[in-house]
Design an enzyme around this catalytic site. Structure first.
Site, PDB file in Angstrom:
ATOM      1  N   ASP A  10      44.862  25.595 -34.149  1.00 27.28           N
ATOM      2  CA  ASP A  10      43.648  24.790 -34.016  1.00 27.28           C
ATOM      3  C   ASP A  10      42.568  25.546 -34.808  1.00 27.28           C
ATOM      4  OD1 ASP A  10      41.693  22.976 -32.949  1.00 27.28           O
ATOM      5  OD2 ASP A  10      41.143  24.552 -31.518  1.00 27.28           O
ATOM      6  N   LEU A  11      41.490  24.883 -35.186  1.00 23.98           N
ATOM      7  CA  LEU A  11      40.456  25.558 -35.988  1.00 23.98           C
ATOM      8  C   LEU A  11      39.270  26.018 -35.130  1.00 23.98           C
ATOM      9  CD1 LEU A  11      39.269  26.373 -38.764  1.00 23.98           C
ATOM     10  CD2 LEU A  11      38.403  24.040 -38.965  1.00 23.98           C
ATOM     11  N   ASP A  12      38.552  25.025 -34.573  1.00 22.04           N
ATOM     12  CA  ASP A  12      37.328  25.332 -33.818  1.00 22.04           C
ATOM     13  C   ASP A  12      37.670  26.099 -32.536  1.00 22.04           C
ATOM     14  OD1 ASP A  12      35.283  23.812 -35.400  1.00 22.04           O
ATOM     15  OD2 ASP A  12      36.588  22.138 -34.896  1.00 22.04           O
ATOM     16  N   THR A  18      32.940  27.589 -34.008  1.00 26.15           N
ATOM     17  CA  THR A  18      31.998  26.534 -34.372  1.00 26.15           C
ATOM     18  C   THR A  18      31.480  25.800 -33.130  1.00 26.15           C
ATOM     19  OG1 THR A  18      33.971  25.310 -34.855  1.00 26.15           O
ATOM     20  CG2 THR A  18      32.683  26.014 -36.745  1.00 26.15           C
ATOM     21  N   LYS A  46      35.195  20.554 -25.918  1.00 25.49           N
ATOM     22  CA  LYS A  46      36.085  21.312 -26.814  1.00 25.49           C
ATOM     23  C   LYS A  46      37.367  20.527 -27.097  1.00 25.49           C
ATOM     24  CE  LYS A  46      34.464  25.968 -26.009  1.00 25.49           C
ATOM     25  NZ  LYS A  46      34.722  27.259 -25.354  1.00 25.49           N
ATOM     26  N   GLY A  47      37.715  20.440 -28.354  1.00 24.46           N
ATOM     27  CA  GLY A  47      38.951  19.764 -28.751  1.00 24.46           C
ATOM     28  C   GLY A  47      38.860  18.250 -28.747  1.00 24.46           C
ATOM     29  N   ARG A  50      34.851  13.395 -32.262  1.00 22.74           N
ATOM     30  CA  ARG A  50      33.409  13.110 -32.354  1.00 22.74           C
ATOM     31  C   ARG A  50      33.032  11.885 -31.521  1.00 22.74           C
ATOM     32  NH1 ARG A  50      31.343  12.603 -38.382  1.00 22.74           N
ATOM     33  NH2 ARG A  50      32.786  14.354 -38.517  1.00 22.74           N
ATOM     34  N   SER A 115      43.688  20.196 -36.437  1.00 24.46           N
ATOM     35  CA  SER A 115      42.350  20.122 -35.842  1.00 24.46           C
ATOM     36  C   SER A 115      41.886  18.685 -35.662  1.00 24.46           C
ATOM     37  CB  SER A 115      41.359  20.849 -36.769  1.00 24.46           C
ATOM     38  OG  SER A 115      40.029  20.563 -36.412  1.00 24.46           O
ATOM     39  N   ALA A 116      41.073  18.459 -34.635  1.00 25.09           N
ATOM     40  CA  ALA A 116      40.494  17.133 -34.409  1.00 25.09           C
ATOM     41  C   ALA A 116      39.298  16.879 -35.316  1.00 25.09           C
ATOM     42  CB  ALA A 116      40.045  17.025 -32.951  1.00 25.09           C
ATOM     43  N   SER A 117      38.852  17.933 -36.005  1.00 29.04           N
ATOM     44  CA  SER A 117      37.602  17.820 -36.770  1.00 29.04           C
ATOM     45  C   SER A 117      37.797  17.157 -38.134  1.00 29.04           C
ATOM     46  CB  SER A 117      36.999  19.205 -36.979  1.00 29.04           C
ATOM     47  OG  SER A 117      35.906  19.123 -37.863  1.00 29.04           O
ATOM     48  N   ASN A 119      35.653  17.728 -40.299  1.00 27.45           N
ATOM     49  CA  ASN A 119      35.036  18.727 -41.177  1.00 27.45           C
ATOM     50  C   ASN A 119      35.941  19.934 -41.407  1.00 27.45           C
ATOM     51  OD1 ASN A 119      32.391  17.426 -41.460  1.00 27.45           O
ATOM     52  ND2 ASN A 119      32.174  17.831 -39.272  1.00 27.45           N
ATOM     53  N   LYS A 146      43.518  14.491 -29.216  1.00 27.65           N
ATOM     54  CA  LYS A 146      44.176  15.358 -28.235  1.00 27.65           C
ATOM     55  C   LYS A 146      43.679  14.955 -26.855  1.00 27.65           C
ATOM     56  CE  LYS A 146      43.966  19.208 -31.517  1.00 27.65           C
ATOM     57  NZ  LYS A 146      43.314  20.474 -31.877  1.00 27.65           N
ATOM     58  N   GLU A 170      45.689  27.376 -29.424  1.00 29.33           N
ATOM     59  CA  GLU A 170      44.656  26.411 -29.009  1.00 29.33           C
ATOM     60  C   GLU A 170      43.665  27.025 -28.036  1.00 29.33           C
ATOM     61  OE1 GLU A 170      43.068  23.638 -28.688  1.00 29.33           O
ATOM     62  OE2 GLU A 170      44.076  22.397 -30.155  1.00 29.33           O
ATOM     63  N   ASP A 171      42.402  26.614 -28.108  1.00 31.95           N
ATOM     64  CA  ASP A 171      41.407  27.102 -27.144  1.00 31.95           C
ATOM     65  C   ASP A 171      40.995  26.025 -26.141  1.00 31.95           C
ATOM     66  OD1 ASP A 171      39.984  25.589 -29.137  1.00 31.95           O
ATOM     67  OD2 ASP A 171      38.136  26.382 -28.264  1.00 31.95           O
TER      68      ASP A 171
HETATM   69  C1  G6P Z   1      37.029  19.949 -32.631  1.00 30.14           C
HETATM   70  C2  G6P Z   1      35.935  20.502 -31.740  1.00 30.14           C
HETATM   71  C3  G6P Z   1      35.154  19.410 -31.069  1.00 30.14           C
HETATM   72  C4  G6P Z   1      34.675  18.402 -32.108  1.00 30.14           C
HETATM   73  C5  G6P Z   1      35.865  17.801 -32.828  1.00 30.14           C
HETATM   74  C6  G6P Z   1      35.453  16.787 -33.900  1.00 30.14           C
HETATM   75  O1  G6P Z   1      38.081  19.542 -31.854  1.00 30.14           O
HETATM   76  O2  G6P Z   1      36.491  21.360 -30.758  1.00 30.14           O
HETATM   77  O3  G6P Z   1      34.055  19.979 -30.392  1.00 30.14           O
HETATM   78  O4  G6P Z   1      33.904  17.365 -31.517  1.00 30.14           O
HETATM   79  O5  G6P Z   1      36.593  18.840 -33.449  1.00 30.14           O
HETATM   80  O6  G6P Z   1      34.769  17.465 -34.919  1.00 30.14           O
HETATM   81  P1  G6P Z   1      33.977  16.788 -36.107  1.00 30.14           P
HETATM   82  O7  G6P Z   1      33.693  17.935 -37.025  1.00 30.14           O
HETATM   83  O8  G6P Z   1      34.891  15.775 -36.728  1.00 30.14           O
HETATM   84  O9  G6P Z   1      32.766  16.151 -35.540  1.00 30.14           O
HETATM   85 MG    MG Z   2      39.441  24.121 -30.516  1.00 32.71          MG
END
Ligand code: G6P
Ligand code: MG
Length: 222
Positions: A10-12, A18, A46-47, A50, A115-117, A119, A146, A170-171
């Site tokens: 996982d990233l964040d 972050t 977390k995880g 958005r 990652s769910a992000s 970004n 997730k 994973e965190d």
């Molecule tokens: C990760 C973080 C979440 C965040 C999600 C979406 O899983 O732990 O806190 O909301 O990514 O990130 P994004 O950068 O797409 O808004």
């Molecule tokens: Mg995470």
């Protein structure tokens, strides 16, 4: 011999912290809408994707927004979040992570980010790790958040190995659940009492020694 073992990160909260920037940006959004939320509530974000994060926050503030305003607020939050991300560099990589990554790369162990992000790629470039991973699966590649295992299953497929040969770091609770549902080995980074569903838990990467990694890699299946 079984199939090749592979590692998914996982990233964040695992590679970089972050979560503090997400918190500042979500909190500004809530404050601008006239309410607040706590650091403890932030743990629940977390995880979480958005869209799902904004739904939870609006719920805490007893607020409803039109679809248009909801989307506008998500855009504002992301702009604010990116203003922090843009200042990141590799000094933000969490302690112990570079050593583990270097070991895996030296030993030709396939590694991925899951990652769910949306970004994730931007962040990986900022911290100079983008080209180190064999595979990156992020919030742009999945439709199910997730604890749905979609992100990790796509990573396993792209790594050309089976889920039970994957180890996930994973965190978040949602992320550990996703790894378990995918029948991968789940390793929690954080507090034992929070991540109690994980197969193993460590406070951070400085607590993980190479012996442990070697054992994981030698083990047949999950
Ligand atoms: C990760 C973080 C979440 C965040 C999600 C979406 O899983 O732990 O806190 O909301 O990514 O990130 P994004 O950068 O797409 O808004
Ligand atoms: Mg995470």
């Amino acid at each position: 011999m079984g199939m090749q073992k592979a590692i998914i990160f996982d990233l964040d909260g695992v590679i970089v912290d972050t979560a503090k920037f997400h918190f500042l940006a979500w909190r500004k959004l809530a404050n601008d809408l006239g309410f607040d939320f706590t650091k403890e509530q932030n743990e629940q974000l977390k995880g979480v994707s958005r869209v799902e994060s904004l739904k939870k926050i609006l719920n805490w503030g007893n607020m409803e927004l039109s679809e248009e305003e909801f989307n506008r607020q998500m855009g504002l939050k992301n702009e604010n979040y990116l203003s922090y991300v843009n200042k990141m560099d590799k000094s933000e990589i969490l302690p112990g992570v570079p050593g583990v990554l270097d070991y895996l790369i030296e030993h030709d162990i396939p590694i991925a980010v899951g990652s769910a992000s949306k970004n994730a790629r931007t962040i990986l470039k900022k911290i100079d790790l983008h080209d180190k991973f064999n595979v990156i699966v992020d919030g742009n590649d999945v439709t199910k958040a997730k604890p749905n295992p979609e992100v990790f299953l796509i990573a396993a497929e792209k790594l050309k190995t089976s889920p039970e040969n994957c180890v996930v770091f994973e965190d978040s609770v949602a992320g550990i659940q996703a790894a378990n549902i995918a029948e991968m080995t789940s390793i929690g980074i954080g507090e034992k009492n929070v991540l109690n569903e994980a197969d193993h838990v460590f406070a951070d990467f400085t607590e993980i020694d190479i012996d442990f990694i070697e054992k994981l890699l030698r083990k047949e299946g999950k």
